[in-house]
Design an enzyme around this catalytic site. Structure first.
Site, PDB file in Angstrom:
ATOM      1  N   HIS A 120      42.891  33.570  32.913  1.00  0.00           N
ATOM      2  CA  HIS A 120      43.936  34.575  33.131  1.00  0.00           C
ATOM      3  C   HIS A 120      45.060  34.346  32.116  1.00  0.00           C
ATOM      4  O   HIS A 120      45.380  33.212  31.774  1.00  0.00           O
ATOM      5  CB  HIS A 120      44.479  34.482  34.563  1.00  0.00           C
ATOM      6  CG  HIS A 120      45.376  35.629  34.911  1.00  0.00           C
ATOM      7  ND1 HIS A 120      46.705  35.664  34.541  1.00  0.00           N
ATOM      8  CD2 HIS A 120      45.135  36.798  35.562  1.00  0.00           C
ATOM      9  CE1 HIS A 120      47.235  36.809  34.964  1.00  0.00           C
ATOM     10  NE2 HIS A 120      46.296  37.511  35.580  1.00  0.00           N
ATOM     11  N   GLU A 192      41.873  42.385  30.295  1.00  0.00           N
ATOM     12  CA  GLU A 192      43.254  42.533  30.744  1.00  0.00           C
ATOM     13  C   GLU A 192      44.196  42.459  29.543  1.00  0.00           C
ATOM     14  O   GLU A 192      44.561  41.361  29.109  1.00  0.00           O
ATOM     15  CB  GLU A 192      43.614  41.413  31.716  1.00  0.00           C
ATOM     16  CG  GLU A 192      42.780  41.385  32.969  1.00  0.00           C
ATOM     17  CD  GLU A 192      43.562  40.787  34.123  1.00  0.00           C
ATOM     18  OE1 GLU A 192      43.830  41.505  35.073  1.00  0.00           O
ATOM     19  OE2 GLU A 192      43.926  39.605  34.046  1.00  0.00           O
ATOM     20  N   GLY A 198      51.549  43.337  34.763  1.00  0.00           N
ATOM     21  CA  GLY A 198      52.845  43.251  35.442  1.00  0.00           C
ATOM     22  C   GLY A 198      53.955  44.052  34.785  1.00  0.00           C
ATOM     23  O   GLY A 198      55.132  43.859  35.104  1.00  0.00           O
ATOM     24  N   SER A 238      48.381  46.493  35.518  1.00  0.00           N
ATOM     25  CA  SER A 238      49.178  47.516  36.213  1.00  0.00           C
ATOM     26  C   SER A 238      48.319  48.604  36.859  1.00  0.00           C
ATOM     27  O   SER A 238      48.755  49.748  36.970  1.00  0.00           O
ATOM     28  CB  SER A 238      50.220  48.131  35.263  1.00  0.00           C
ATOM     29  OG  SER A 238      51.121  47.128  34.830  1.00  0.00           O
TER      30      SER A 238
END
Ligand code: PEP
Length: 291
Positions: A120, A192, A198, A238
């Site tokens: 991540h 991602e 975020g 998001s």
């Protein structure tokens, strides 16, 4: 500028999604995954259990949540048994020993914990997980019998330089070094874009589709078509109920990894129930046909 362009694009995508929702269908042969990364949330065990208890399991979809490891056991007791669980990280330096603050893979061997999140962007940037560490985590997770959910993605600067595919391909290749074609059945990839995590900036669905198709092509070149065609590649950044239908209409997008929107059960359930119009019709038809 990136912000304004994406905002306009996302508004258009939302309008299109509202118009198309009733007829939209998920047509891929790959079972979709809706995953929620709770990160270091919620603040109390009571809130974690309330969130866990309110999660929908959705027929034909894999719903997975990644709570903080201290809540895993309790969340497993409270969630619907068809919701899978995962750990947000694991220490692969040893099975036990003098590693203050770390949680090893054998310690994560708990009922219903199937996944380990690897790579991540917050682990890469805040905890210095580099490509070697991420490869070791993927390897460790697979060896320990977990499925690895591997995150890859470019920064805003890399996106603006137009080198997204190269960055993602490099991260993918490094993390999967030594992973066999058979083991790929236990790997889920999550694209991602770091700039979308975020921030409220959603990567346009068609752009994400292009990256996903390119990653699938890399898997085809490294392994073969059956591996590439079977591998689930999720989008993360998001994602929310407002954009999920448009995202899930893309042929190479097989689900989403959700952060912020996973912390409210009603919102996450809306994401899990994407293309609800179609799924309600499908469930209704199934019931009628099986009578
Ligand atoms: C994430 O952390 O993996 C993520 C996608 O977060 P968010 O949905 O909040 O952008």
């Amino acid at each position: 500028m990136l912000h304004r362009a994406l905002h306009q694009h996302n508004m258009m995508a939302l309008i299109a999604a509202l118009v198309l929702t009733r007829t939209a269908a998920y047509t891929s042969p790959r079972a979709p995954v809706v995953a929620g990364n709770w990160k270091m949330n919620p603040g109390t065990a009571e809130e974690a259990l309330a969130l866990a208890e309110a999660l929908d399991a959705v027929e034909g979809r894999e719903v997975v949540v990644f709570p903080p490891s201290c809540y895993l056991e309790a969340v497993a007791r409270k969630t619907n048994k068809n919701v899978a669980l995962g750990a947000q990280d694991a220490c692969v330096l040893a099975e036990s020993g003098a590693f203050t603050g770390a949680v090893s893979l054998p310690m994560l061997k708990m009922p219903r914990v199937d996944y380990v999140l690897c790579g991540h962007s917050e682990r890469r940037s805040l905890f210095s997980d580099d490509d070697d560490a991420i490869r070791a985590k993927v390897r460790g997770a697979l060896d320990a019998g977990f499925a690895a959910m591997l995150c890859i993605g470019e920064t805003q600067q890399e996106y603006e330089l137009g080198i997204t595919d190269d960055i993602c391909a490099l991260q993918l290749a490094k993390a999967l070094e030594g992973v066999t074609a058979a083991e790929m059945a236990n790997v889920v990839v999550a694209y991602e874009p770091v700039w979308a995590i975020g921030t409220g900036l959603v990567c346009p669905a068609t752009v994400a589709q292009r990256v996903h198709a390119s990653m699938r092509q890399r898997l085809r070149a490294t392994y073969d078509s059956s591996v590439a065609d079977a591998c689930r590649i999720l989008y993360g950044g998001s994602a929310s109920p407002l954009v999920i239908d448009g995202i899930m209409r893309q042929p190479d997008i097989d689900g989403v990894l959700v952060g912020g929107a996973a912390l409210d059960a009603a919102t996450f359930n809306q994401v899990s129930n994407f293309h609800a119009g179609w799924w309600r019709t499908r469930s209704f038809l199934k019931k009628v046909l099986h009578r």
